[in-house]
Structure formats: structure tokens, C-alpha cells
Design an enzyme around this catalytic site. Structure first.
Site, PDB file in Angstrom:
ATOM      1  N   SER A  69       0.690  -1.297  -0.002  1.00 57.54           N
ATOM      2  CA  SER A  69       0.065   0.076  -0.065  1.00 57.54           C
ATOM      3  C   SER A  69       1.111   1.141   0.036  1.00 57.54           C
ATOM      4  CB  SER A  69      -1.008  -0.021   1.115  1.00 57.54           C
ATOM      5  OG  SER A  69      -1.918   1.071   1.186  1.00 57.54           O
ATOM      6  N   ASP A 111      -9.729  -3.977  -5.982  1.00 53.93           N
ATOM      7  CA  ASP A 111      -9.207  -3.210  -5.053  1.00 53.93           C
ATOM      8  C   ASP A 111     -10.077  -2.205  -4.658  1.00 53.93           C
ATOM      9  OD1 ASP A 111      -7.796  -1.480  -3.101  1.00 53.93           O
ATOM     10  OD2 ASP A 111      -5.885  -1.915  -3.780  1.00 53.93           O
ATOM     11  N   HIS A 125      -7.623  -5.044  -1.423  1.00 49.11           N
ATOM     12  CA  HIS A 125      -6.372  -4.166  -1.096  1.00 49.11           C
ATOM     13  C   HIS A 125      -5.596  -5.051  -0.059  1.00 49.11           C
ATOM     14  CE1 HIS A 125      -4.007  -0.532  -0.889  1.00 49.11           C
ATOM     15  NE2 HIS A 125      -4.085  -0.633   0.346  1.00 49.11           N
TER      16      HIS A 125
END
Length: 337
Positions: free
Chosen positions: A153, A280, A307
């Protein structure tokens, strides 16, 4: 060598839902259900402080492998926003690489984990120079080679930006892999506000406000925010802190400051892989599809995974462990791979 790819991840229902994948990825339930092997990187881990330049210090944890007489290499792991070296996905990936014979270094970004009292100035996402400097210190102190980096991320965004600077900085990084990295921060912020369900923004805001309160408690003589600012939404609080604590003149300028969108990654000089999922709900896949990448950067878009999820089933283990381990091991000479 046949390496796993995103198309190989075929979860069964209900893990075909990007929302379920995303919610499970950081849930306490997942942490409880993970097998003991997913926490092996904690055994014998050494808590350390690394030099990040200009008096800045960052905390981390080093775990030496015990599988081979010599380590296969040094794996450095970056967590996501408001994560830490002890985030479930970091422990799980680190433990897998440890069993493969890699030494593991897990780095905390400024104001993450228990590090709020280490540096007076506040964390923000454009503090890339200190992360690059920290990588240089890590490379000097733990000399196992090759040195490979994986981030998740926001940590994936930091990993990609750092990798574009390591050649200039003389850091012997051989490879970088980013899982669901933030590509265009402005687009990601808009997505969280307008497209993603409300509970994603609520989740991130809860963790961020907790972190900011911990920072204020660590330095009570310093005013980091007004209570009215702390009550704002993601955009409002981000803008208030950018204007208060950085030299950026606007929120847009700050968001552009850590973007890797468009052709920015043409500057990448080492092999790199970006793994993301089409479902995502946090980072729109369109940002990945618009990237202009050099031949040494692999973009792999899976149909499912949410995600930073990619969870296989009831045991809560992640496909990304095999994915990262395979690509790290591919860096080794044929007789060692």
C-alpha cells in the site's frame, strides 16, 4: 523459471469479493487464525534504531535466518499507512522469507508502531529522503546480498520511490516489489471519499487520529493540530496538516509530491514488480492501467485480491507470500534458487 502471477490467484466465494478480501486483510480475526508459522519472524528478532539522516532516527526489527549456513540475501519490508513492523501481512511475509533462508529487516516509518517519541516533526508521505537514507544504513549494517525490498500500500509507494533513488544514493538494492501501492494519491483520496464505502475512510481516520494523539502526547510542548482540525474528514485533516507542517503550498502540490503515476517510473533502473487487484476498493485499478512503465517494471493485475488481501481460505494465509518468495528467490544463482 515459471513464477506465480496474478492470474494464478483464484479464490472461491466469498473471497471473490474485493471488500471481504480488504476487510479480512487487517482484521483481528485473521491475526488470530493465522498459523504459528506466520509469526516465526518474531522469534529472535532484534529491535534496532537506524540512521535516517539529519538527526532523524527510525525504528525497525532484524531477524537472522537459521536455515542455511549463510543467508540467501537481505529482505527489507515496508508496512502500509498506520501499519507497523508488527502488522499481520508484514509478519506473514517476513516469516515466509525467513523460512526460505533470507535475513529479514522490517522498517517502521516515522510515527508508526511505537516510534512517535523518536522524532519531533510529524510524519508525512513525502518524507522519502529519510527512508532512502535508512536503507543505506540498513545495507551497511546487514550485508547479506542480494538486497530486495517489498512494500504494501503506502509502503509499496515508498518502496517504488526509494528504488528509483538507490542507484544515485549508492545503495545495492537488486529488486523491488510493491503490493497494491498508492499510484496517484489525488485519485486515491478521491476514491476513498466518493467511490469506496464509508467504512474504509472511517477505519483509516480512526487509526490516524489515534496516531496523532500519540504524537501529541509524546511532545506535549508542541502543537501539532487544533481539536477542530482533528474532527475534519480525510481531505480536510490532510490539508490542514500539510499547510501547518510542510512547505507545500497546497494539498494538490503535496499529493503530487509522492505520486508515481504516468511516466514517473521511467526512472526505475532496477527490476521491479507491481502486484495489484482489479477489485481493490481503495486504490482504483485505472491508475495502474494508465502507467507508462519501462521494460524492467512488471505490472501484474489479478482479478481478485482486494487491497493487500489475496487471502486463500480459512487459514487466512496470503497468496502474496508465495508470490514474493518466488520473485525474491529468482534473484539467486540457479544452483541456489
Amino acid at each position: 523459471m515459471n513464477l506465480p502471477s496474478g492470474k494464478d490467484f483464484r479464490p472461491s466465494w466469498p473471497l471473490t469479493s474485493g471488500h471481504i478480501q480488504t476487510m479480512l486483510s487487517s482484521s483481528g480475526v485473521r491475526r488470530m487464525l493465522l498459523p504459528k508459522a506466520a509469526r516465526e519472524v518474531l522469534e529472535g528478532a532484534e529491535t534496532v534504531v537506524v540512521d535516517a539522516g539529519d538527526g532523524v532516527r527510525l525504528s525497525g526489527a532484524f531477524t537472522a535466518q537459521k536455515v542455511h549456513a549463510q543467508p540467501r540475501g537481505l529482505a527489507v519490508l515496508f508496512h502500509g499507512w498506520e501499519g507497523s513492523v508488527d502488522s499481520t501481512y508484514v509478519l506473514q511475509t517476513g516469516s515466509r522469507l525467513l523460512r526460505e533462508g533470507w535475513d529479514i529487516f522490517r522498517l517502521n516509518f516515522r510515527d508508526h508502531g511505537d516510534s512517535h517519541s523518536m522524532n519531533e516533526a510529524l510524519f508525512h508521505s513525502c518524507r522519502i529522503d529519510e527512508v532512502v537514507h535508512a536503507l543505506g544504513d540498513i545495507a551497511q549494517r546487514w550485508p547479506a546480498r542480494p538486497m530486495a525490498l517489498a512494500g504494501f500500500s503506502l509502503g509499496g509507494n515508498f518502496a517504488l520511490r526509494a528504488a528509483m533513488q538507490t542507484s544515485r544514493a549508492g545503495i545495492p538494492l537488486s529488486y523491488v516489489l510493491a503490493v497494491c501501492p498508492i499510484i496517484d494519491p489525488a485519485e486515491g483520496l478521491f476514491s476513498l471519499e466518493k467511490a469506496a464505502p464509508w467504512f474504509y475512510q472511517a477505519y483509516f481516520m480512526h487509526k490516524w487520529r489515534q496516531s496523532l494523539r500519540a504524537k501529541q502526547a509524546a511532545f506535549p510542548q508542541h502543537v501539532y493540530f487544533e481539536m477542530s482540525e482533528l474532527k475534519q474528514n480525510l481531505r480536510g485533516l490532510t490539508e490542514a496538516l500539510v499547510l501547518r507542517h510542510t512547505d507545500f503550498g497546497s494539498l494538490q502540490s503535496y499529493l503530487d509530491g509522492y505520486s508515481v503515476a504516468g511516466d514517473i517510473m521511467q526512472a526505475m533502473q532496477i527490476p521491479a514488480t507491481i502486484l495489484t487487484a482489479r477489485d481493490d476498493p481503495v486504490i482504483p485499478v485505472a491508475a495502474f492501467e494508465k502507467l507508462q512503465l519501462p521494460p524492467n517494471v512488471e505490472l501484474d493485475i489479478a482479478e481478485h485480491g482486494g487491497h493487500c488481501g489475496f487471502i486463500r481460505g480459512r487459514n487466512m494465509t496470503s497468496f502474496t507470500d508465495d508470490y514474493i518468495a518466488a520473485r525474491f528467490n529468482a534473484l539467486l544463482p540457479a544452483q541456489e534458487g
